[in-house]
Scaffold this motif. Sequence first.
Motif, PDB file in Angstrom:
ATOM      1  N   VAL A  56       0.853  -1.189   0.000  1.00 39.56           N
ATOM      2  CA  VAL A  56       0.000   0.000   0.000  1.00 39.56           C
ATOM      3  C   VAL A  56       0.891   1.242   0.000  1.00 39.56           C
ATOM      4  O   VAL A  56       1.716   1.425   0.899  1.00 39.56           O
ATOM      5  N   LEU A  57       0.734   2.073  -1.019  1.00 38.29           N
ATOM      6  CA  LEU A  57       1.422   3.358  -1.070  1.00 38.29           C
ATOM      7  C   LEU A  57       0.495   4.398  -0.471  1.00 38.29           C
ATOM      8  O   LEU A  57      -0.601   4.624  -0.987  1.00 38.29           O
ATOM      9  N   SER A  58       0.926   5.007   0.623  1.00 45.73           N
ATOM     10  CA  SER A  58       0.057   5.941   1.335  1.00 45.73           C
ATOM     11  C   SER A  58       0.676   7.340   1.359  1.00 45.73           C
ATOM     12  O   SER A  58       1.858   7.493   1.670  1.00 45.73           O
ATOM     13  N   VAL A  59      -0.111   8.342   1.017  1.00 49.66           N
ATOM     14  CA  VAL A  59       0.366   9.733   1.024  1.00 49.66           C
ATOM     15  C   VAL A  59       0.048  10.354   2.377  1.00 49.66           C
ATOM     16  O   VAL A  59      -1.127  10.459   2.746  1.00 49.66           O
ATOM     17  N   PRO A  60       1.079  10.768   3.144  1.00 52.87           N
ATOM     18  CA  PRO A  60       0.811  11.382   4.453  1.00 52.87           C
ATOM     19  C   PRO A  60       0.259  12.793   4.291  1.00 52.87           C
ATOM     20  O   PRO A  60       0.678  13.544   3.406  1.00 52.87           O
ATOM     21  N   VAL A  61      -0.714  13.116   5.125  1.00 50.35           N
ATOM     22  CA  VAL A  61      -1.301  14.455   5.058  1.00 50.35           C
ATOM     23  C   VAL A  61      -1.164  15.142   6.410  1.00 50.35           C
ATOM     24  O   VAL A  61      -0.952  14.503   7.441  1.00 50.35           O
ATOM     25  N   ILE A  62      -1.285  16.461   6.381  1.00 47.89           N
ATOM     26  CA  ILE A  62      -1.088  17.265   7.597  1.00 47.89           C
ATOM     27  C   ILE A  62      -2.428  17.523   8.271  1.00 47.89           C
ATOM     28  O   ILE A  62      -3.329  18.124   7.682  1.00 47.89           O
ATOM     29  N   GLY A  63      -2.565  17.048   9.488  1.00 52.90           N
ATOM     30  CA  GLY A  63      -3.682  17.379  10.377  1.00 52.90           C
ATOM     31  C   GLY A  63      -5.050  17.466   9.760  1.00 52.90           C
ATOM     32  O   GLY A  63      -5.745  18.449   9.942  1.00 52.90           O
ATOM     33  N   SER A  64      -5.440  16.456   9.009  1.00 55.13           N
ATOM     34  CA  SER A  64      -6.763  16.496   8.395  1.00 55.13           C
ATOM     35  C   SER A  64      -7.834  16.127   9.417  1.00 55.13           C
ATOM     36  O   SER A  64      -7.612  15.324  10.312  1.00 55.13           O
ATOM     37  N   SER A  65      -8.992  16.735   9.277  1.00 50.49           N
ATOM     38  CA  SER A  65     -10.125  16.395  10.140  1.00 50.49           C
ATOM     39  C   SER A  65     -11.362  16.238   9.269  1.00 50.49           C
ATOM     40  O   SER A  65     -11.368  16.623   8.100  1.00 50.49           O
ATOM     41  N   LYS A  66     -12.408  15.685   9.851  1.00 51.93           N
ATOM     42  CA  LYS A  66     -13.645  15.459   9.090  1.00 51.93           C
ATOM     43  C   LYS A  66     -14.270  16.766   8.612  1.00 51.93           C
ATOM     44  O   LYS A  66     -15.039  16.784   7.662  1.00 51.93           O
ATOM     45  N   LYS A  67     -13.948  17.854   9.302  1.00 48.80           N
ATOM     46  CA  LYS A  67     -14.537  19.142   8.932  1.00 48.80           C
ATOM     47  C   LYS A  67     -13.767  19.824   7.808  1.00 48.80           C
ATOM     48  O   LYS A  67     -14.248  20.773   7.209  1.00 48.80           O
ATOM     49  N   GLN A  68     -12.559  19.343   7.539  1.00 50.44           N
ATOM     50  CA  GLN A  68     -11.706  20.010   6.558  1.00 50.44           C
ATOM     51  C   GLN A  68     -12.120  19.661   5.126  1.00 50.44           C
ATOM     52  O   GLN A  68     -12.429  18.519   4.806  1.00 50.44           O
ATOM     53  N   LEU A  69     -12.124  20.660   4.278  1.00 47.21           N
ATOM     54  CA  LEU A  69     -12.409  20.414   2.870  1.00 47.21           C
ATOM     55  C   LEU A  69     -11.264  19.601   2.268  1.00 47.21           C
ATOM     56  O   LEU A  69     -10.093  19.855   2.535  1.00 47.21           O
ATOM     57  N   TYR A  70     -11.622  18.640   1.453  1.00 53.08           N
ATOM     58  CA  TYR A  70     -10.636  17.794   0.786  1.00 53.08           C
ATOM     59  C   TYR A  70      -9.615  18.655   0.032  1.00 53.08           C
ATOM     60  O   TYR A  70      -8.403  18.440   0.094  1.00 53.08           O
ATOM     61  N   LYS A  71     -10.101  19.679  -0.678  1.00 55.12           N
ATOM     62  CA  LYS A  71      -9.192  20.479  -1.503  1.00 55.12           C
ATOM     63  C   LYS A  71      -8.212  21.313  -0.677  1.00 55.12           C
ATOM     64  O   LYS A  71      -7.245  21.849  -1.215  1.00 55.12           O
ATOM     65  N   ASP A  72      -8.447  21.401   0.639  1.00 49.03           N
ATOM     66  CA  ASP A  72      -7.545  22.158   1.514  1.00 49.03           C
ATOM     67  C   ASP A  72      -6.546  21.277   2.262  1.00 49.03           C
ATOM     68  O   ASP A  72      -5.727  21.774   3.032  1.00 49.03           O
ATOM     69  N   VAL A  73      -6.616  19.963   2.061  1.00 44.28           N
ATOM     70  CA  VAL A  73      -5.730  19.035   2.782  1.00 44.28           C
ATOM     71  C   VAL A  73      -4.338  19.065   2.159  1.00 44.28           C
ATOM     72  O   VAL A  73      -4.171  18.805   0.963  1.00 44.28           O
ATOM     73  N   LYS A  74      -3.350  19.376   2.992  1.00 44.46           N
ATOM     74  CA  LYS A  74      -1.971  19.486   2.513  1.00 44.46           C
ATOM     75  C   LYS A  74      -1.215  18.170   2.692  1.00 44.46           C
ATOM     76  O   LYS A  74      -1.433  17.445   3.657  1.00 44.46           O
ATOM     77  N   ILE A  75      -0.311  17.914   1.760  1.00 44.50           N
ATOM     78  CA  ILE A  75       0.554  16.738   1.839  1.00 44.50           C
ATOM     79  C   ILE A  75       1.704  17.032   2.796  1.00 44.50           C
ATOM     80  O   ILE A  75       2.241  18.139   2.818  1.00 44.50           O
ATOM     81  N   ASP A  76       2.088  16.037   3.586  1.00 45.26           N
ATOM     82  CA  ASP A  76       3.186  16.193   4.553  1.00 45.26           C
ATOM     83  C   ASP A  76       4.510  15.800   3.893  1.00 45.26           C
ATOM     84  O   ASP A  76       4.883  14.634   3.861  1.00 45.26           O
ATOM     85  N   TYR A  77       5.204  16.817   3.380  1.00 44.81           N
ATOM     86  CA  TYR A  77       6.480  16.557   2.705  1.00 44.81           C
ATOM     87  C   TYR A  77       7.641  16.389   3.687  1.00 44.81           C
ATOM     88  O   TYR A  77       8.758  16.108   3.271  1.00 44.81           O
ATOM     89  N   SER A  78       7.379  16.544   4.985  1.00 49.37           N
ATOM     90  CA  SER A  78       8.443  16.272   5.964  1.00 49.37           C
ATOM     91  C   SER A  78       8.722  14.771   6.026  1.00 49.37           C
ATOM     92  O   SER A  78       9.785  14.336   6.461  1.00 49.37           O
TER      93      SER A  78
END
Length: 210
Positions: A56-78
């Motif tokens: 499974v290739l999984s893209v880490p994201v920064i602090g996503s929550s159920k209230k957050q818009l999908y288009k605002d979810v940032k990728i965790d490049y750290s």
Amino acid sequence: MSQDRTIITDLFYLPPIEYFVSVLGFEEIHIDQTERFQKQTYRNRAQVLLANKVDVLSVPVIGSSKKQLYKDVKIDYSQKWKNVHLRGIQSAYGKAPFYEYFYPYFEQVFEKNLTFLFDVNLELLTVCLKLLKLKVRLNLEMENDFAPESVDSRGIIHTKEGFTLRNVMTPRNYPQMFGLDFVPNLSIIDLLFCMGPESKEVLMHSKKNH
């Protein structure tokens, strides 16, 4: 746009083969720009076949929550996810018949280091549709703008149950890189790298009641 021409879909990361089977025959794919992000879905994970397992290739994201818009979810490049994914794809498909032809298209998207997961997934989906030679337009819409007669497939394809429980696909076997047993419904890149120009035909034969 009549009912059999437009489909509303989720936006996935290197989507499973089932997704592309589901959009066959439609002229337009509509994607909701206003949806909330959902964790543990194909939105940030894809499955590829390695020598001894499905990975499974999984893209880490920064602090996503159920209230957050999908288009605002940032990728965790750290996290060094991009190197892991590119190495994983290379070890899985580096010797596949169409790897050298198709890999650069995907690499170009990764090299952009796009901030938002939504944007990465949209660009990768565009590449996949192009390589599959599917003549379908991609449109971003607001929830309220969807035509009522559109086919709505959102929420149907998900990771919590197997594809056999859904009425979308009956897998058509094709030669894979590893193993004696065929593994169905991996990421579309498995099909593309293994079958190249014949990928669309495999999709058509995979459609339930085709």
